[in-house]
Motif scaffolding. Structure first.
Motif, PDB file in Angstrom:
ATOM      1  N   PRO A 119      -3.130  17.209  -7.931  1.00  0.00           N
ATOM      2  CA  PRO A 119      -2.566  18.298  -7.139  1.00  0.00           C
ATOM      3  C   PRO A 119      -1.627  19.279  -7.831  1.00  0.00           C
ATOM      4  N   GLY A 120      -1.218  19.078  -9.046  1.00  0.00           N
ATOM      5  CA  GLY A 120      -0.318  20.062  -9.637  1.00  0.00           C
ATOM      6  C   GLY A 120       0.045  19.723 -11.063  1.00  0.00           C
ATOM      7  N   ILE A 134      -5.974  17.376 -18.490  1.00  0.00           N
ATOM      8  CA  ILE A 134      -6.102  16.681 -17.207  1.00  0.00           C
ATOM      9  C   ILE A 134      -6.403  17.693 -16.104  1.00  0.00           C
ATOM     10  N   MET A 135      -5.716  18.823 -16.111  1.00  0.00           N
ATOM     11  CA  MET A 135      -5.960  19.844 -15.089  1.00  0.00           C
ATOM     12  C   MET A 135      -7.369  20.429 -15.217  1.00  0.00           C
ATOM     13  N   PHE A 137       1.002  16.181 -15.563  1.00  0.00           N
ATOM     14  CA  PHE A 137       1.831  15.784 -16.699  1.00  0.00           C
ATOM     15  C   PHE A 137       2.037  14.272 -16.711  1.00  0.00           C
ATOM     16  N   LEU A 138       2.353  13.692 -15.555  1.00  0.00           N
ATOM     17  CA  LEU A 138       2.565  12.246 -15.483  1.00  0.00           C
ATOM     18  C   LEU A 138       1.269  11.477 -15.745  1.00  0.00           C
ATOM     19  N   VAL A 139       0.156  11.980 -15.235  1.00  0.00           N
ATOM     20  CA  VAL A 139      -1.138  11.341 -15.495  1.00  0.00           C
ATOM     21  C   VAL A 139      -1.467  11.424 -16.984  1.00  0.00           C
ATOM     22  N   GLY A 140      -1.249  12.581 -17.578  1.00  0.00           N
ATOM     23  CA  GLY A 140      -1.488  12.744 -19.008  1.00  0.00           C
ATOM     24  C   GLY A 140      -0.630  11.810 -19.835  1.00  0.00           C
TER      25      GLY A 140
END
Length: 110
Positions: free
Chosen positions: A87-88, A74-75, A93-96
């Protein structure tokens, strides 16, 4: 091929839904589609190499380290796509996690 298109669409929807709850910045709604496409390509080319290289960590953590690999993907997508910004690490992690759950749910529905 059909499976990859569905996964891109599910990832796009997951990105859009994640943006409703998390501080993901996308210039236009079309950026979510591009993010899904870029994530699909990144997962197709880079993720398998990382999975193989991190087999010992995955064995030690009983597969939980795969979530970290998803976060990195994702990053990387955020870094490759102008106009789409996560943004971080925590948000990525939550998006993934949301994308993984959406893809798992789609796979179970088929």
């Amino acid at each position: 091929m059909k499976r990859h298109i569905y996964r891109v669409l599910v990832s796009t929807l997951a990105f859009f839904l994640a943006a409703q709850f998390l501080p993901i910045v996308a210039a236009t709604p079309l950026h979510f589609l591009w993010a899904g496409i870029v994530l699909g390509l990144v997962n197709l080319m880079i993720r398998p190499v990382l999975i193989i290289l991190t087999i010992p960590l995955n064995l030690i953590t009983l597969g939980v380290f795969t979530l970290i690999i998803n976060t990195w993907m994702i990053m990387l997508t955020s870094g490759l796509l102008p106009g789409f910004y996560v943004p971080g690490f925590g948000v990525a992690f939550l998006v993934g996690l949301m994308v993984s759950i959406a893809n798992w749910g789609f796979k179970e529905m088929r």
